[in-house]
Design an enzyme around this catalytic site. Structure first.
Site, PDB file in Angstrom:
ATOM      1  N   LYS A 118       0.819  -1.218   0.000  1.00 26.12           N
ATOM      2  CA  LYS A 118       0.000   0.000   0.000  1.00 26.12           C
ATOM      3  C   LYS A 118       0.848   1.262   0.000  1.00 26.12           C
ATOM      4  O   LYS A 118       0.481   2.257  -0.616  1.00 26.12           O
ATOM      5  CB  LYS A 118      -0.974   0.012   1.193  1.00 26.12           C
ATOM      6  CG  LYS A 118      -2.092  -0.985   1.015  1.00 26.12           C
ATOM      7  CD  LYS A 118      -3.259  -0.714   1.930  1.00 26.12           C
ATOM      8  CE  LYS A 118      -4.409  -1.671   1.636  1.00 26.12           C
ATOM      9  NZ  LYS A 118      -5.469  -1.628   2.629  1.00 26.12           N
ATOM     10  N   LYS A 201      -4.925  -9.877  -7.206  1.00 25.18           N
ATOM     11  CA  LYS A 201      -6.241 -10.088  -6.579  1.00 25.18           C
ATOM     12  C   LYS A 201      -7.223  -8.997  -7.042  1.00 25.18           C
ATOM     13  O   LYS A 201      -6.809  -7.887  -7.372  1.00 25.18           O
ATOM     14  CB  LYS A 201      -6.124 -10.140  -5.057  1.00 25.18           C
ATOM     15  CG  LYS A 201      -5.794  -8.827  -4.425  1.00 25.18           C
ATOM     16  CD  LYS A 201      -5.930  -8.882  -2.907  1.00 25.18           C
ATOM     17  CE  LYS A 201      -5.649  -7.475  -2.411  1.00 25.18           C
ATOM     18  NZ  LYS A 201      -5.609  -7.255  -1.022  1.00 25.18           N
ATOM     19  N   LYS A 204     -10.415  -2.980  -4.879  1.00 19.59           N
ATOM     20  CA  LYS A 204     -11.080  -1.694  -5.099  1.00 19.59           C
ATOM     21  C   LYS A 204     -10.138  -0.703  -5.759  1.00 19.59           C
ATOM     22  O   LYS A 204     -10.562   0.226  -6.416  1.00 19.59           O
ATOM     23  CB  LYS A 204     -11.459  -1.060  -3.754  1.00 19.59           C
ATOM     24  CG  LYS A 204     -12.448  -1.833  -2.957  1.00 19.59           C
ATOM     25  CD  LYS A 204     -12.646  -1.215  -1.560  1.00 19.59           C
ATOM     26  CE  LYS A 204     -13.094  -2.294  -0.607  1.00 19.59           C
ATOM     27  NZ  LYS A 204     -13.443  -1.908   0.711  1.00 19.59           N
TER      28      LYS A 204
HETATM   29  P1  TYM Z   1     -10.667  -5.110   3.266  1.00 24.30           P
HETATM   30  O1  TYM Z   1     -11.640  -4.009   3.518  1.00 24.30           O
HETATM   31  O2  TYM Z   1      -9.529  -4.848   2.341  1.00 24.30           O
HETATM   32  O3  TYM Z   1     -11.431  -6.386   2.763  1.00 24.30           O
HETATM   33  C1  TYM Z   1     -12.554  -6.887   3.465  1.00 24.30           C
HETATM   34  C2  TYM Z   1     -12.583  -8.398   3.396  1.00 24.30           C
HETATM   35  O4  TYM Z   1     -12.640  -8.816   2.019  1.00 24.30           O
HETATM   36  C3  TYM Z   1     -11.622  -9.768   1.770  1.00 24.30           C
HETATM   37  N1  TYM Z   1     -11.147  -9.604   0.380  1.00 24.30           N
HETATM   38  C4  TYM Z   1     -11.067 -10.605  -0.493  1.00 24.30           C
HETATM   39  N2  TYM Z   1     -11.379 -11.912  -0.390  1.00 24.30           N
HETATM   40  C5  TYM Z   1     -11.194 -12.671  -1.489  1.00 24.30           C
HETATM   41  N3  TYM Z   1     -10.714 -12.181  -2.671  1.00 24.30           N
HETATM   42  C6  TYM Z   1     -10.398 -10.876  -2.813  1.00 24.30           C
HETATM   43  N4  TYM Z   1      -9.949 -10.410  -3.969  1.00 24.30           N
HETATM   44  C7  TYM Z   1     -10.561 -10.024  -1.687  1.00 24.30           C
HETATM   45  N5  TYM Z   1     -10.369  -8.701  -1.483  1.00 24.30           N
HETATM   46  C8  TYM Z   1     -10.726  -8.459  -0.205  1.00 24.30           C
HETATM   47  C9  TYM Z   1     -10.511  -9.425   2.764  1.00 24.30           C
HETATM   48  O5  TYM Z   1      -9.663 -10.523   2.997  1.00 24.30           O
HETATM   49  C10 TYM Z   1     -11.320  -9.059   3.985  1.00 24.30           C
HETATM   50  O6  TYM Z   1     -11.701 -10.211   4.708  1.00 24.30           O
HETATM   51  N6  TYM Z   1      -7.752  -5.167   7.356  1.00 24.30           N
HETATM   52  C11 TYM Z   1      -9.044  -5.540   6.824  1.00 24.30           C
HETATM   53  C12 TYM Z   1     -10.220  -4.966   7.620  1.00 24.30           C
HETATM   54  C13 TYM Z   1     -10.160  -5.222   9.078  1.00 24.30           C
HETATM   55  C14 TYM Z   1     -10.400  -6.464   9.742  1.00 24.30           C
HETATM   56  C15 TYM Z   1     -10.270  -6.190  11.119  1.00 24.30           C
HETATM   57  C16 TYM Z   1     -10.702  -7.746   9.262  1.00 24.30           C
HETATM   58  C17 TYM Z   1      -9.897  -4.303  10.046  1.00 24.30           C
HETATM   59  N7  TYM Z   1      -9.966  -4.885  11.272  1.00 24.30           N
HETATM   60  C18 TYM Z   1     -10.436  -7.223  12.080  1.00 24.30           C
HETATM   61  C19 TYM Z   1     -10.883  -8.761  10.236  1.00 24.30           C
HETATM   62  C20 TYM Z   1     -10.745  -8.484  11.590  1.00 24.30           C
HETATM   63  C21 TYM Z   1      -9.157  -5.008   5.396  1.00 24.30           C
HETATM   64  O7  TYM Z   1      -8.537  -4.032   5.025  1.00 24.30           O
HETATM   65  O8  TYM Z   1     -10.107  -5.663   4.655  1.00 24.30           O
END
Ligand code: TYM
Length: 342
Positions: A118, A201, A204
């Site tokens: 990032k 992957k 967004k």
């Molecule tokens: P974020 O917002 O990037 O993504 C949210 C969830 O979507 C999953 N994800 C995917 N799964 C499969 N294929 C993909 N291409 C893909 N893109 C995204 C992510 O693995 C995630 O589960 N750090 C986290 C948010 C967070 C969090 C937490 C998660 C903050 N605190 C505590 C679990 C527990 C994040 O940025 O997810």
């Protein structure tokens, strides 16, 4: 490993930054619904404090947070069964986050690949929050004493860090207070890939909108994106081994399996031998049939923002019944003088 028995409790979060996409839905949200309907207490969170580790326009952030809440409910999260919150309304997340900033080591944080991805080449100009982010993520989870965390594959390293932080805290203070959380990275679509490049992957932040399906895309757009998705000239194999070395083909089969609640083997048993010219329209039809009702419901819910705001306020009230005592106990363990009655 911890000796204490913790209540089986699920926590997970999604960043309210821009559109939800198919990767978020299949890798996370759909799994959240499955776990809500199993034997767990479930807490799901719009992580607005995480979102501002990169610049967010304040109006857009508010809109995306409410839209994400609508997305959770439209996908099947029931705000009576699950606790649904935005992170900033539950201040104990950030408070425990500070304690964990003092537990996590610089060397651990420097190994986080997501920070490197990032921050890119300009790491000196990244926010301090982006660097510290995984410690706040650990706090999100552990302020609930959550035992299980459903996520996509890309969050695995952050969950390992969460376990390291819990272990070090317990060890340093000689307690058995924080659980060693289990990551739940399951299903056919733990890593949904870009439609333009099977080695990246779905995300967004990809500048190409054709690389992903957004949850708000209409039926024609979904069908067109699937039709144009990169593939190879061969037909579908009858067994999963035939998808090795074929990342684009594997991605489409994984998506089909996840949408249809099947295993990859089941899909290939039915579809083996078909050409993409035949399979892609079937996938498009399946995707539209599953996603269109969600986006229609999201739009309907967004017409009643007061109701969304009430759901979040109620969620934070319920959340704080769990988080406030856990924070107080943490402060006691660490040695913070508690307030007395005046
Ligand atoms: P974020 O917002 O990037 O993504 C949210 C969830 O979507 C999953 N994800 C995917 N799964 C499969 N294929 C993909 N291409 C893909 N893109 C995204 C992510 O693995 C995630 O589960 N750090 C986290 C948010 C967070 C969090 C937490 C998660 C903050 N605190 C505590 C679990 C527990 C994040 O940025 O997810």
């Amino acid at each position: 490993m911890s000796e204490t028995t913790f209540t089986p409790r699920v926590f997970s979060g999604i960043q309210p930054t821009g559109n939800l996409h198919l990767g978020n839905y299949l890798g996370a949200m759909k799994r959240f619904v499955d776990m809500q309907n199993a034997d767990f207490e479930t807490v799901y969170c719009m992580v607005d404090l995480h979102a501002i580790t990169a610049w967010q326009d304040p109006k857009d952030l508010m809109k995306s947070t409410r839209e994400l809440c609508a997305g959770f409910i439209a996908a099947g999260i029931d705000p009576e069964k699950s606790i649904l919150i935005n992170q900033s309304q539950v201040p104990e997340h950030a408070q425990l986050g500070w304690i964990f900033n003092c537990v996590a080591r610089m060397g651990w944080m420097q190994r986080m690949t997501q920070f490197k991805d990032k921050a890119g080449k300009n790491a000196q100009n990244a926010s301090l929050g982006l660097f510290a982010y995984p410690a706040l993520m650990a706090a999100d989870i552990l302020i609930y004493h959550a035992t299980h965390v459903p996520v996509g594959e890309d969050q695995k390293q952050h969950l390992e860090l969460t376990r390291d932080i819990a272990t070090k805290f317990n060890h340093d203070y000689g307690v058995d207070f924080f659980p060693i959380t289990e990551p739940v990275i399951e299903g056919a679509a733990t890593r949904v890939m870009s439609f333009r490049d099977g080695s990246k992957k779905m995300s967004k932040s990809d500048p190409s909108d054709a690389s992903r399906i957004n949850m708000t895309d209409d039926a024609d757009t979904i069908a067109k994106k699937i039709r144009k998705a990169k593939t190879d000239p061969e037909g579908l194999p009858s067994e999963a081994e035939g998808l090795e070395e074929r990342p684009e083909a594997r991605n489409l089969v994984n998506i089909y399996a996840a949408l249809n609640d099947q295993s990859v083997d089941q899909v290939l048993a039915d579809m083996g031998g078909k050409q993409f010219s035949e399979f892609k329209p079937m996938l498009a039809e399946l995707a539209v049939s599953k996603l269109a009702p969600i986006s229609t419901e999201m739009a309907r819910l967004m017409d009643n923002q007061d109701e969304i705001d009430r759901i979040l306020a109620r969620g934070s009230q319920r959340a704080r019944e769990i988080t406030a005592p856990i924070l107080r106990k943490t402060y006691d363990i660490v040695g913070m003088v508690p307030p007395v009655q005046l």
